[in-house]
Design a protein around this motif. Structure first.
Motif, PDB file in Angstrom:
ATOM      1  N   MET A   1      -6.519   4.147 -14.000  1.00 29.01           N
ATOM      2  CA  MET A   1      -6.900   4.986 -15.106  1.00 29.01           C
ATOM      3  C   MET A   1      -5.837   4.896 -16.173  1.00 29.01           C
ATOM      4  N   ALA A   2      -6.251   5.145 -17.416  1.00 25.68           N
ATOM      5  CA  ALA A   2      -5.333   5.097 -18.556  1.00 25.68           C
ATOM      6  C   ALA A   2      -5.267   6.479 -19.208  1.00 25.68           C
ATOM      7  N   ILE A   3      -4.057   6.940 -19.473  1.00 23.68           N
ATOM      8  CA  ILE A   3      -3.824   8.246 -20.077  1.00 23.68           C
ATOM      9  C   ILE A   3      -2.971   8.036 -21.319  1.00 23.68           C
ATOM     10  N   ARG A   4      -3.423   8.570 -22.414  1.00 23.05           N
ATOM     11  CA  ARG A   4      -2.662   8.489 -23.655  1.00 23.05           C
ATOM     12  C   ARG A   4      -1.678   9.655 -23.679  1.00 23.05           C
ATOM     13  N   VAL A   5      -0.406   9.373 -23.876  1.00 20.15           N
ATOM     14  CA  VAL A   5       0.644  10.406 -23.859  1.00 20.15           C
ATOM     15  C   VAL A   5       1.272  10.466 -25.246  1.00 20.15           C
ATOM     16  N   LYS A   6       1.351  11.679 -25.795  1.00 16.71           N
ATOM     17  CA  LYS A   6       1.932  11.873 -27.128  1.00 16.71           C
ATOM     18  C   LYS A   6       3.121  12.821 -27.044  1.00 16.71           C
ATOM     19  N   TYR A   7       4.061  12.608 -27.970  1.00 20.36           N
ATOM     20  CA  TYR A   7       5.266  13.450 -28.053  1.00 20.36           C
ATOM     21  C   TYR A   7       5.368  13.976 -29.475  1.00 20.36           C
ATOM     22  N   PHE A   8       5.713  15.236 -29.597  1.00 20.43           N
ATOM     23  CA  PHE A   8       5.793  15.851 -30.919  1.00 20.43           C
ATOM     24  C   PHE A   8       7.159  16.483 -31.166  1.00 20.43           C
ATOM     25  N   GLN A  53      -5.972  18.243 -26.350  1.00 16.54           N
ATOM     26  CA  GLN A  53      -5.738  19.161 -27.463  1.00 16.54           C
ATOM     27  C   GLN A  53      -5.940  20.633 -27.107  1.00 16.54           C
ATOM     28  N   GLU A  54      -5.835  20.967 -25.812  1.00 20.83           N
ATOM     29  CA  GLU A  54      -5.850  22.366 -25.401  1.00 20.83           C
ATOM     30  C   GLU A  54      -4.653  22.596 -24.495  1.00 20.83           C
ATOM     31  N   TYR A  55      -3.972  23.744 -24.683  1.00 19.43           N
ATOM     32  CA  TYR A  55      -2.824  24.033 -23.843  1.00 19.43           C
ATOM     33  C   TYR A  55      -3.194  23.863 -22.376  1.00 19.43           C
ATOM     34  N   GLY A  56      -2.261  23.283 -21.622  1.00 18.47           N
ATOM     35  CA  GLY A  56      -2.506  23.066 -20.205  1.00 18.47           C
ATOM     36  C   GLY A  56      -1.278  23.429 -19.390  1.00 18.47           C
ATOM     37  N   SER A  57      -1.465  23.535 -18.088  1.00 20.29           N
ATOM     38  CA  SER A  57      -0.343  23.801 -17.192  1.00 20.29           C
ATOM     39  C   SER A  57       0.125  22.474 -16.601  1.00 20.29           C
ATOM     40  N   ASP A  66      -7.948  10.774 -20.651  1.00 23.29           N
ATOM     41  CA  ASP A  66      -7.387  12.012 -21.195  1.00 23.29           C
ATOM     42  C   ASP A  66      -6.205  11.715 -22.104  1.00 23.29           C
ATOM     43  N   GLU A  67      -5.944  12.669 -22.984  1.00 21.80           N
ATOM     44  CA  GLU A  67      -4.758  12.632 -23.830  1.00 21.80           C
ATOM     45  C   GLU A  67      -3.869  13.791 -23.400  1.00 21.80           C
ATOM     46  N   VAL A  68      -2.623  13.503 -23.065  1.00 18.02           N
ATOM     47  CA  VAL A  68      -1.653  14.529 -22.685  1.00 18.02           C
ATOM     48  C   VAL A  68      -0.574  14.549 -23.756  1.00 18.02           C
ATOM     49  N   ALA A  69      -0.305  15.726 -24.289  1.00 20.36           N
ATOM     50  CA  ALA A  69       0.726  15.869 -25.317  1.00 20.36           C
ATOM     51  C   ALA A  69       1.822  16.793 -24.806  1.00 20.36           C
ATOM     52  N   PHE A  70       3.053  16.433 -25.113  1.00 18.23           N
ATOM     53  CA  PHE A  70       4.213  17.267 -24.778  1.00 18.23           C
ATOM     54  C   PHE A  70       4.891  17.665 -26.072  1.00 18.23           C
ATOM     55  N   PHE A  71       5.313  18.932 -26.151  1.00 23.87           N
ATOM     56  CA  PHE A  71       5.964  19.402 -27.365  1.00 23.87           C
ATOM     57  C   PHE A  71       6.808  20.632 -27.076  1.00 23.87           C
ATOM     58  N   PRO A  72       7.857  20.826 -27.881  1.00 26.44           N
ATOM     59  CA  PRO A  72       8.691  22.008 -27.719  1.00 26.44           C
ATOM     60  C   PRO A  72       7.970  23.230 -28.286  1.00 26.44           C
ATOM     61  N   PRO A  73       8.416  24.420 -27.913  1.00 25.38           N
ATOM     62  CA  PRO A  73       7.783  25.618 -28.462  1.00 25.38           C
ATOM     63  C   PRO A  73       7.890  25.631 -29.990  1.00 25.38           C
ATOM     64  N   VAL A  74       6.893  26.170 -30.618  1.00 29.07           N
ATOM     65  CA  VAL A  74       6.872  26.269 -32.072  1.00 29.07           C
ATOM     66  C   VAL A  74       7.446  27.615 -32.461  1.00 29.07           C
ATOM     67  N   THR A  75       8.358  27.590 -33.412  1.00 28.03           N
ATOM     68  CA  THR A  75       8.924  28.847 -33.902  1.00 28.03           C
ATOM     69  C   THR A  75       8.725  28.884 -35.406  1.00 28.03           C
ATOM     70  N   GLY A  76       8.817  30.019 -35.918  1.00 29.05           N
ATOM     71  CA  GLY A  76       8.674  30.160 -37.361  1.00 29.05           C
ATOM     72  C   GLY A  76       8.853  31.609 -37.748  1.00 29.05           C
TER      73      GLY A  76
END
Length: 77
Positions: A1-8, A53-57, A66-76
């Motif tokens: 299987m192939a999974i697209r992984v993104k980093y932000f 594109q939906e928060y996951g555990s 599937d697309e899995v994205a990893f990102f730090p918490p957003v602050t503002g």
């Protein structure tokens, strides 16, 4: 299987890439994906993940395409 992984955000700089494709022969969770793309590094504190594109555990299963994205918490303010 192939999974697209993104980093932000700062994680993209830390990983040295914006995205990649991970291939696997067995079922994976989000935590498994992190371990494979990070070279078995521990999950950084407060790291967030999304699947399709939906928060996951980190225990959430991922599937082919599937697309899995990893990102730090957003602050503002």
């Amino acid at each position: 299987m192939a999974i697209r992984v993104k980093y932000f955000a700062s994680l993209r700089e830390r990983m040295g890439r914006a995205e990649e494709t991970l291939t696997a022969d067995e079922a994976l969770t989000v935590a498994d994906v992190w371990r494979r793309v990070s070279g078995a590094q521990p999950v950084p504190p407060n790291l967030l993940a999304a699947v399709n594109q939906e928060y996951g555990s980190f225990s959430q299963a991922v599937h082919d395409g599937d697309e899995v994205a990893f990102f730090p918490p957003v602050t503002g303010g």
